[in-house]
Motif scaffolding. Structure first.
Motif, PDB file in Angstrom:
ATOM      1  N   ALA A 264       0.953  -1.317   0.013  1.00 59.11           N
ATOM      2  CA  ALA A 264      -0.021  -0.045   0.043  1.00 59.11           C
ATOM      3  C   ALA A 264       0.915   1.313  -0.007  1.00 59.11           C
ATOM      4  O   ALA A 264       0.590   2.368  -0.694  1.00 59.11           O
ATOM      5  N   GLN A 265       1.942   1.256   0.891  1.00 54.87           N
ATOM      6  CA  GLN A 265       2.829   2.397   0.834  1.00 54.87           C
ATOM      7  C   GLN A 265       3.538   2.367  -0.482  1.00 54.87           C
ATOM      8  O   GLN A 265       3.719   3.811  -1.050  1.00 54.87           O
ATOM      9  N   LEU A 266       3.887   1.443  -1.119  1.00 60.67           N
ATOM     10  CA  LEU A 266       4.707   1.453  -2.285  1.00 60.67           C
ATOM     11  C   LEU A 266       3.758   2.078  -3.489  1.00 60.67           C
ATOM     12  O   LEU A 266       4.123   3.130  -4.350  1.00 60.67           O
ATOM     13  N   VAL A 267       2.431   1.655  -3.718  1.00 55.89           N
ATOM     14  CA  VAL A 267       1.548   2.231  -4.425  1.00 55.89           C
ATOM     15  C   VAL A 267       1.082   3.429  -4.352  1.00 55.89           C
ATOM     16  O   VAL A 267       1.091   4.124  -5.213  1.00 55.89           O
ATOM     17  N   VAL A 268       0.818   3.869  -3.226  1.00 54.82           N
ATOM     18  CA  VAL A 268       0.634   5.262  -2.852  1.00 54.82           C
ATOM     19  C   VAL A 268       1.877   6.224  -3.165  1.00 54.82           C
ATOM     20  O   VAL A 268       1.424   7.140  -3.841  1.00 54.82           O
ATOM     21  N   SER A 269       3.161   5.777  -3.019  1.00 52.56           N
ATOM     22  CA  SER A 269       4.246   6.508  -3.400  1.00 52.56           C
ATOM     23  C   SER A 269       4.206   6.658  -4.851  1.00 52.56           C
ATOM     24  O   SER A 269       4.634   7.704  -5.416  1.00 52.56           O
ATOM     25  N   GLU A 270       4.327   5.427  -5.556  1.00 52.99           N
ATOM     26  CA  GLU A 270       4.121   5.528  -7.181  1.00 52.99           C
ATOM     27  C   GLU A 270       3.106   6.473  -7.639  1.00 52.99           C
ATOM     28  O   GLU A 270       3.514   7.158  -8.630  1.00 52.99           O
ATOM     29  N   LEU A 271       1.670   6.407  -7.188  1.00 49.97           N
ATOM     30  CA  LEU A 271       0.797   7.257  -7.737  1.00 49.97           C
ATOM     31  C   LEU A 271       0.761   8.434  -7.507  1.00 49.97           C
ATOM     32  O   LEU A 271       0.526   9.365  -8.510  1.00 49.97           O
ATOM     33  N   VAL A 272       1.033   8.901  -6.310  1.00 48.43           N
ATOM     34  CA  VAL A 272       1.548  10.627  -5.996  1.00 48.43           C
ATOM     35  C   VAL A 272       2.775  10.888  -6.553  1.00 48.43           C
ATOM     36  O   VAL A 272       2.608  11.902  -7.080  1.00 48.43           O
ATOM     37  N   THR A 273       3.640  10.238  -6.683  1.00 45.33           N
ATOM     38  CA  THR A 273       4.864  10.759  -7.360  1.00 45.33           C
ATOM     39  C   THR A 273       4.658  10.957  -8.756  1.00 45.33           C
ATOM     40  O   THR A 273       4.980  12.045  -9.352  1.00 45.33           O
ATOM     41  N   ASN A 274       3.737  10.076  -9.523  1.00 40.65           N
ATOM     42  CA  ASN A 274       3.571  10.370 -10.898  1.00 40.65           C
ATOM     43  C   ASN A 274       2.825  11.504 -10.982  1.00 40.65           C
ATOM     44  O   ASN A 274       2.670  12.435 -11.990  1.00 40.65           O
ATOM     45  N   ALA A 275       1.461  11.588 -10.075  1.00 38.90           N
ATOM     46  CA  ALA A 275       0.638  12.739 -10.104  1.00 38.90           C
ATOM     47  C   ALA A 275       1.573  14.204  -9.839  1.00 38.90           C
ATOM     48  O   ALA A 275       1.231  15.276 -10.680  1.00 38.90           O
TER      49      ALA A 275
END
Length: 158
Positions: A60-71
């Motif tokens: 969950a932390q990885l997915v949040v990090s990747e999606l927020v980074t891309n945004a």
């Protein structure tokens, strides 16, 4: 980061969703987004008694990090992160102002960067991209608990 207190001022606990939201405007806040996901899932365990595996916590932390980074990298203005528990899974949703639809690129071991959506797709149960009246929303779901046989929850290898 502008964060909404989870479930503040809502109906009784049994009748309301377990959710948290926050807005992020700077790239330095990506760590805060990961912290929000970790704190949210910890409260899901402690306050609501739902099982959350170590794998689910990390993914969950990885997915949040990747999606927020891309945004933050590809869209002007803030992005919005929503976390919600639904049927034994955490739904992670990130809205940004860009109308550009992301795509998973073909595997290329020599490519540096642009692996975020690839990673999110690999570790999530489901991933979807939806256009909004302004911008887009990417949503990923992760199962909270691994199965009793210690098999990791999530997308199974084909």
């Amino acid at each position: 980061m502008d964060a909404a207190v989870p479930n503040e001022g809502q109906e009784p606990l049994g009748d309301r969703p377990i959710a948290a939201s926050a807005a992020f405007e700077g790239s330095a806040e990506i760590a805060e987004a990961r912290d929000l996901a970790r704190d949210f899932l910890t409260s899901v365990q402690v306050e609501h008694g739902l099982p959350v595996s170590k794998r689910a916590m990390g993914m969950a932390q990885l997915v949040v990090s990747e999606l927020v980074t891309n945004a933050r990298k590809y869209a002007p203005g803030p992005c919005l992160l929503d976390l919600e528990i639904i049927d034994g899974a955490v739904r992670i949703s990130v809205w940004d102002s860009s109308t550009a639809q992301p795509s998973v690129q073909a595997a290329d071991p020599e490519r540096v960067g642009q692996h975020g959506l690839e990673i999110v797709t690999a570790v999530s149960e489901t991933v979807s991209v939806h256009r909004e009246p302004v911008g887009k929303r990417i949503t990923a779901t992760l199962v909270l608990a691994d199965d009793p046989g210690e098999a990791a929850a999530g997308r199974q290898a084909m």
